[in-house]
Design a protein around this motif. Sequence first.
Motif, PDB file in Angstrom:
ATOM      1  N   ASN A 201      36.274  43.902  26.300  1.00 36.99           N
ATOM      2  CA  ASN A 201      36.978  44.862  27.137  1.00 36.99           C
ATOM      3  C   ASN A 201      37.029  44.415  28.578  1.00 36.99           C
ATOM      4  O   ASN A 201      36.233  43.592  29.009  1.00 36.99           O
ATOM      5  N   ILE A 202      37.928  45.014  29.342  1.00 38.63           N
ATOM      6  CA  ILE A 202      37.933  44.769  30.773  1.00 38.63           C
ATOM      7  C   ILE A 202      37.421  46.029  31.443  1.00 38.63           C
ATOM      8  O   ILE A 202      37.948  47.116  31.221  1.00 38.63           O
ATOM      9  N   LEU A 203      36.359  45.865  32.195  1.00 38.36           N
ATOM     10  CA  LEU A 203      35.740  47.021  32.818  1.00 38.36           C
ATOM     11  C   LEU A 203      36.058  47.053  34.307  1.00 38.36           C
ATOM     12  O   LEU A 203      36.009  46.032  34.975  1.00 38.36           O
ATOM     13  N   VAL A 204      36.366  48.259  34.777  1.00 42.02           N
ATOM     14  CA  VAL A 204      36.773  48.408  36.171  1.00 42.02           C
ATOM     15  C   VAL A 204      35.673  47.959  37.129  1.00 42.02           C
ATOM     16  O   VAL A 204      35.883  47.145  38.012  1.00 42.02           O
ATOM     17  N   ARG A 205      34.459  48.492  36.922  1.00 43.29           N
ATOM     18  CA  ARG A 205      33.396  48.193  37.866  1.00 43.29           C
ATOM     19  C   ARG A 205      32.931  46.740  37.719  1.00 43.29           C
ATOM     20  O   ARG A 205      32.765  46.026  38.699  1.00 43.29           O
ATOM     21  N   ARG A 206      32.731  46.317  36.457  1.00 40.88           N
ATOM     22  CA  ARG A 206      32.142  45.009  36.235  1.00 40.88           C
ATOM     23  C   ARG A 206      33.110  43.866  36.562  1.00 40.88           C
ATOM     24  O   ARG A 206      32.709  42.846  37.110  1.00 40.88           O
ATOM     25  N   ASP A 207      34.380  44.047  36.201  1.00 47.97           N
ATOM     26  CA  ASP A 207      35.293  42.905  36.271  1.00 47.97           C
ATOM     27  C   ASP A 207      36.286  42.935  37.426  1.00 47.97           C
ATOM     28  O   ASP A 207      36.888  41.919  37.738  1.00 47.97           O
ATOM     29  N   ILE A 208      36.525  44.101  38.020  1.00 48.82           N
ATOM     30  CA  ILE A 208      37.585  44.147  39.034  1.00 48.82           C
ATOM     31  C   ILE A 208      37.095  44.553  40.420  1.00 48.82           C
ATOM     32  O   ILE A 208      37.394  43.890  41.407  1.00 48.82           O
TER      33      ILE A 208
END
Lengths: 429, 426
Positions: B89-96
């Motif tokens: 998944n793409i996570l808002v906090r972790r990846d962006i």
Amino acid sequence: MPFRFITRAAGKLNRRNLFLFLSILGPGIITANVDNDAGGITTYSLAGSRFGYGLLWMMLPTMAALVVVQEMCSRMGAVTGKGLSDLIRERFGAAVTFYVMIALYLTNLGNTVSEFAGIAASLEIFGVSRYVSVPLSALLVWLLIVKGSYKIVEKVFLGACLIYLAYPVAAYLAKPDWGEVLTASVVPSFKLDGSYLAMMIAVVGTTIAPWMQFYQQASVVEKGITKEQYKFARLDVMVGCALAIAVAFFIVVSCAAAIHQQGLSIETAADAAEALKPVAGPYASVLFAIGLFNASIFAACVLPLSTAYYICEGMGWELGVDKNFTQAPQFFWLFTTSIILSAVCIMIPGVPLLGIMYVSQVVNGAVLPAVLILMLLIINNRQLMGEFVNGPVFNTVAWVTVIVVIVLTVLMTVDAVSPGIISRLIGTP
Amino acid sequence: MSTSSAAYFASNFLGKTVIDKTGEPLGRLHDLAMTRGDGLPHISSLIVKKGKLLSNIPWAGVDLFNVFVIAVDLERAPAEPFDPAEQGNILVRRDILDKQIVDVEGARLVRVNDLKIEGCRDALCVTAVDTGVRGLARRLKQERVWSFVTSIFKRQLPHKEIGWQFVQPLDDKMTSLSLTVTRDKLGDMHPADLAEIIAQLPHGEAEKMFLSLNTETAGETLAEMEPEVGTRLLSSLEKEHASDILEEMAPDEAADVLADLPDDTAKELLGLMDAEDAEKVQELLEHEEDSAGGLMINEFLALPPSMSAEAALTRIRTKALEMEMIYYVYVLDEALKPLGVVSLREILGAKPMESLEQIMSQNLKTVNVDTSADDVLEIVEKYGLWAVPVLDEDGAMAGVVTADDVLTHSLRFALRWKRFRAKRRF
């Protein structure tokens, strides 16, 4: 055995490796040399003249700590290709970064003030009033940043590093008893006395300063050093730290031999230069003054500019000397205000130069633990560093360093806030 | 599930308490997972943190989602344990959040302070990234204070939002997200801007971004780079891929890049290149860098004197896309010695059946391969030429030096100084 890389690197001494090493040489050496700035030179001079050879034994352990801390930075730089404030921002988010950056700015503001104090003090030895030297050098520094090129400044400085040779020469001229010096540098001597402790703390505080970690890592990134060439960068750090500590060592020795033996008491590095005259001759004192000026002016060029860089990098603002005030307002205002504030600070009549330098060391010490802890958390993150995380030995040494620095800092801050409290606690008369 | 059409920001929600139907708190909202939507990515599940445990609650189970309350119905969509190292998944906090992304419109790298989330159809979509001071203040939970302080000075806290369709995340996982909006946004950027951005990236990401470009764009970008950056990048690529990129480049630009590589690597790459391309590059490598021979391109339009204007025009058409310089047609004899030159304008204006011989101007200004760059510039300036033909020792035409190449070379000092000044990245 964690330090096996030294023997391994030395074992493969051939032309290709030597050439590679020489091409990577630089970041560690420059960083370590900038570290011997006005505050550093002052602290070492005071250490030598007040306690003679009594503090020399600290040089080796301090060097070990310095190597470990700087090595971690250059490893992070080589593996990730990112600066320290980038990594802090990506790992700990906006809030932590914001407060760390405020602290870093204040610390470096204090350091910049002490660089200008060093400029003022060293030129006063030659009879130049601080009201002439400080505004002129502030303007010069600002113009160099905006119109000139740091690269050239750096090259000039690398040449000017030779000026540090003045210190071993001054030490030689001061004719110390070398046997005594050798003994004092390996045999710990310890005094439970407030001012001795405070001086110990100041020596550590001035040797390992927070901005050095940012600077070291950025230099490694900028040189494009990757994990493949990393072992050479490691060597570079060690060579740099060894050189910096050697300079510190000779400052202590020359002041100890010339001033402590005479029983004089001095207050500033400029006093030290004056006091060297009768013992080591006029040349030693001139060399001392030139050395102080060189160290101060270069650090005054580096600190405001590099601080502006790290802050803008961490906060995601436009940066770069090729921009202008409208394109990168935060960047330009950050370094301009720190130069102006520092210069103005020194020009207030009757301002105690030594007090300023000393306070800036205290602030350094207060910010350092925070930076070191963030660094350790990042460097032990396997997702980021892969196989380049700290080994158990390195972690132990690093954490011990952190704890020692924290303890020393707390003591130093306590002592700065209420002088003499340590000696009262220990109960010395 | 109802979503309002108001705009929120990720930081309004992160850290909020999530409750179930009975009002029991399930934990705090730790992160938001996104997936590809039609056009814009939308929120696909909530990552809730209780103590040390992370659980994943699909969007289908969300009853209420606004800045006041986040309520979920676990019967409709049960929570599953979530592994934070999971990369699907793409996570808002972790990846962006807090990462650097490319602002394609502004052609620069920016840091993400916050994400704008708006209701679209019956889900929540990520519509923009916030890179401004206001976003930063919001993350620090100090938006009001900062606004108040700026209002004292009769100013507004600056807004800076970039629409999702104009950003290009650097992470390779993220490209799958953004590709649905526009195909290969980076390809739309000017190679000079791309080169500047790649030079600012950490080495691993620079390589990834460079690899994601198609060979043609990669070649153009490489030509725009500072030699040492370009060389470093090229050496890190697979040899085959590197030679493909070199083939795409104009021979003179390829020669410039190869000139900075170690000899054996350069030879190897030349060997992997298409023989014809390699030969052209090889020729250029033999000349001094600051002579006409080192600056010239050895692809030019050379036609026989007897050819008609119409036939010449057809030839220009077929060659137009692969030649750098089509404004001048050089009329050569059998020994490749230049007889004259015809400009494109003269060919267009001529009668179709007129031969080149009739319309060409015979008074041709030429230079030799060893003429210095400064002399070439002088001729370009004096006669107002777009390009100057270069002759080899026998007087045969070897190539042309275009006005922009000689300008770049001669202005290099001024330009270089500006770039050099900005070199040190602390």
